[in-house]
Design a protein around this motif. Structure first.
Motif, mmCIF file in Angstrom:
data_model
loop_
_atom_site.group_PDB
_atom_site.id
_atom_site.type_symbol
_atom_site.label_atom_id
_atom_site.label_comp_id
_atom_site.label_asym_id
_atom_site.label_seq_id
_atom_site.Cartn_x
_atom_site.Cartn_y
_atom_site.Cartn_z
ATOM 1 N N HIS A 70 0.830 -1.204 0.000
ATOM 2 C CA HIS A 70 0.000 0.000 0.000
ATOM 3 C C HIS A 70 0.869 1.260 0.000
ATOM 4 C CE1 HIS A 70 -2.802 3.079 1.587
ATOM 5 N NE2 HIS A 70 -3.709 2.387 0.940
ATOM 6 N N ARG A 71 1.937 1.252 0.767
ATOM 7 C CA ARG A 71 2.836 2.404 0.838
ATOM 8 C C ARG A 71 3.596 2.602 -0.483
ATOM 9 N NH1 ARG A 71 4.658 4.383 5.791
ATOM 10 N NH2 ARG A 71 6.765 4.521 4.947
ATOM 11 N N ASN A 72 3.783 1.525 -1.230
ATOM 12 C CA ASN A 72 4.564 1.596 -2.470
ATOM 13 C C ASN A 72 3.711 1.831 -3.709
ATOM 14 O OD1 ASN A 72 7.024 1.209 -1.215
ATOM 15 N ND2 ASN A 72 7.006 -1.006 -1.481
ATOM 16 N N ILE A 73 2.426 2.112 -3.529
ATOM 17 C CA ILE A 73 1.543 2.316 -4.676
ATOM 18 C C ILE A 73 2.064 3.402 -5.628
ATOM 19 C CG2 ILE A 73 -0.724 3.261 -5.323
ATOM 20 C CD1 ILE A 73 -1.949 1.461 -3.193
ATOM 21 N N PRO A 74 2.540 4.554 -5.150
ATOM 22 C CA PRO A 74 3.090 5.556 -6.090
ATOM 23 C C PRO A 74 4.212 4.992 -6.957
ATOM 24 C CG PRO A 74 2.738 6.544 -3.944
ATOM 25 C CD PRO A 74 2.528 5.075 -3.761
ATOM 26 N N TYR A 75 5.113 4.219 -6.339
ATOM 27 C CA TYR A 75 6.206 3.611 -7.108
ATOM 28 C C TYR A 75 5.657 2.596 -8.103
ATOM 29 C CZ TYR A 75 9.688 0.022 -8.092
ATOM 30 O OH TYR A 75 10.474 -0.901 -8.721
ATOM 31 N N LEU A 76 4.688 1.757 -7.674
ATOM 32 C CA LEU A 76 4.104 0.743 -8.549
ATOM 33 C C LEU A 76 3.384 1.397 -9.735
ATOM 34 C CD1 LEU A 76 2.638 -1.655 -5.821
ATOM 35 C CD2 LEU A 76 4.709 -1.989 -7.188
ATOM 36 N N PHE A 77 2.742 2.547 -9.472
ATOM 37 C CA PHE A 77 2.048 3.239 -10.557
ATOM 38 C C PHE A 77 3.030 3.794 -11.577
ATOM 39 C CE2 PHE A 77 0.020 7.051 -12.391
ATOM 40 C CZ PHE A 77 -1.023 6.420 -13.053
ATOM 41 N N TYR A 78 4.138 4.337 -11.111
ATOM 42 C CA TYR A 78 5.136 4.865 -12.045
ATOM 43 C C TYR A 78 5.804 3.733 -12.833
ATOM 44 C CZ TYR A 78 5.117 9.867 -11.304
ATOM 45 O OH TYR A 78 4.766 11.191 -11.330
ATOM 46 N N ARG A 79 5.904 2.560 -12.231
ATOM 47 C CA ARG A 79 6.423 1.409 -12.972
ATOM 48 C C ARG A 79 5.459 1.042 -14.103
ATOM 49 N NH1 ARG A 79 7.351 -4.108 -9.715
ATOM 50 N NH2 ARG A 79 5.066 -4.006 -9.700
ATOM 51 N N PHE A 80 4.164 1.134 -13.818
ATOM 52 C CA PHE A 80 3.132 0.912 -14.830
ATOM 53 C C PHE A 80 3.282 1.916 -15.972
ATOM 54 C CE2 PHE A 80 -1.117 2.650 -16.033
ATOM 55 C CZ PHE A 80 -1.571 1.598 -16.829
ATOM 56 N N LEU A 81 3.484 3.202 -15.627
ATOM 57 C CA LEU A 81 3.632 4.232 -16.654
ATOM 58 C C LEU A 81 4.885 3.994 -17.493
ATOM 59 C CD1 LEU A 81 2.647 7.531 -14.781
ATOM 60 C CD2 LEU A 81 1.255 6.161 -16.350
ATOM 61 N N THR A 82 5.951 3.515 -16.871
ATOM 62 C CA THR A 82 7.184 3.236 -17.611
ATOM 63 C C THR A 82 6.943 2.175 -18.673
ATOM 64 O OG1 THR A 82 8.531 3.810 -15.677
ATOM 65 C CG2 THR A 82 9.578 2.490 -17.396
ATOM 66 N N HIS A 83 6.203 1.136 -18.312
ATOM 67 C CA HIS A 83 5.878 0.094 -19.282
ATOM 68 C C HIS A 83 4.944 0.622 -20.364
ATOM 69 C CE1 HIS A 83 7.790 -3.551 -17.720
ATOM 70 N NE2 HIS A 83 7.558 -3.074 -16.514
ATOM 71 N N ARG A 84 4.031 1.503 -19.979
ATOM 72 C CA ARG A 84 3.100 2.064 -20.960
ATOM 73 C C ARG A 84 3.846 2.904 -21.995
ATOM 74 N NH1 ARG A 84 -2.329 0.114 -20.556
ATOM 75 N NH2 ARG A 84 -3.181 2.085 -21.265
ATOM 76 N N SER A 85 4.895 3.605 -21.566
ATOM 77 C CA SER A 85 5.649 4.441 -22.503
ATOM 78 C C SER A 85 6.259 3.600 -23.620
ATOM 79 C CB SER A 85 6.751 5.201 -21.763
ATOM 80 O OG SER A 85 7.741 4.312 -21.275
ATOM 81 N N ASN A 86 6.587 2.341 -23.319
ATOM 82 C CA ASN A 86 7.143 1.456 -24.339
ATOM 83 C C ASN A 86 6.056 0.775 -25.155
ATOM 84 O OD1 ASN A 86 9.751 1.963 -23.333
ATOM 85 N ND2 ASN A 86 9.530 0.363 -21.789
#
Length: 292
Positions: free
Chosen positions: A201-217
């Motif tokens: 739960h605390r790492n949700i911001p990091y997990l979301f940015y990891r999602f965005l990184t994959h989306r960029s590709n």
């Protein structure tokens, strides 16, 4: 830790505790059987993941299954995630059925066959609980991915996992009402799952940015393949990050921006929003600034 087929395999400290307890109490055969069941269960996940071309870095074995660290985390479709998740419990189905059959045929001792089939049933059902990172928790994430955007999916899967972890901890203390002792195994596993999901739960911001990184590709590939997109209508004053949080796991988007300074709707691709979040500039600036 060993490396096999390019994957690091390790035993989680929680499994080590169970091993020590089993060794002290003389249940070595049961421990070995549990280890084999857990290994085959996790091997089911690995084979299914490899079938989809995932890159698996490490697998940590736990008393009730395992946790796999994959390169593609954050960029996996809900369908693939669900198939890989269910592949583990399916191994317990055939192993349990085989043990029952060997017992019924008299090849195995009936009591031992009952233990092995029961252990498989217990591990399969436990893993299907809707608590991350159990298989049921991953199936819950896949289901929520079809119902809401990715960010809300992260939040709600964490909240539900924490809630069910608390229920598990409460169940560990229920025997006290009947004058019996605490269910120590349930307390240990429940505590592990609660702490894991608190961290999640605390790492949700990091997990979301990891999602965005994959989306960029992935966005450029989606455009090249002619994938259908879903529209999102936002105000030009909304932050870039708040717009990105509207993205769904299973769809790609075109963002229509209503800006009072211009007539009509302005259009941004999903990739432009992702770039705005990952560019190094503040993702909290207004989305209308992406047109300047």
């Amino acid at each position: 830790m060993i490396k096999w087929k390019g994957i690091r395999w390790s035993i989680h400290p929680l499994f080590v505790i169970v091993m020590l307890a089993s060794a002290v109490t003389g249940y070595f055969a049961e421990l070995l059987t549990l280890f084999i069941i857990v290994f085959v269960h996790e091997l089911g996940h690995v084979v299914a993941a490899k079938g989809f071309g995932w890159t698996i870095r490490e697998v940590k074995l736990l008393p009730f299954g395992g946790v796999a660290e994959v390169e593609e985390a954050g960029g996996i479709s809900a369908k693939e995630d669900a198939i890989v998740a269910i592949a583990g419990p399916l191994q317990n189905v055939w192993m349990g059925a085989l043990a029952w059959g060997l017992g019924a045929a008299g090849i195995w001792d009936e009591a031992w066959a009952h233990y092995v089939s029961g252990a498989n049933l217990m591990i399969a059902l436990f893993n299907l609980l809707p608590i991350y990172p159990l298989d049921g928790g991953k199936l819950l994430q896949a289901l929520l991915s079809y119902m809401m955007n990715y960010y809300r999916m992260l939040v709600w899967s964490a909240r539900l996992s924490l809630a069910f972890s608390v229920l598990m901890l409460a169940a560990a203390f229920l025997p006290l009402l009947g004058g019996k002792g605490i269910q120590l195994n349930l307390l240990i596993v429940g505590s592990f799952l609660f702490l894991s999901n608190w961290t999640y739960h605390r790492n949700i911001p990091y997990l979301f940015y990891r999602f965005l990184t994959h989306r960029s590709n992935a966005v450029s590939g989606a455009a090249d393949s002619g994938k259908p997109v879903s529209p999102i209508i936002v105000s030009g004053t909304q932050s870039i990050l708040s717009v990105a949080r509207l993205f769904s796991r299973e769809r790609y988007h075109l963002v229509y921006v209503m800006d009072p300074a211009s007539s009509g709707l302005l259009v941004l691709t999903e990739g432009r929003i992702v770039e705005g979040c990952l560019s190094g500039y503040s993702p909290h600036r207004a989305v209308s600034e992406l047109f300047s």
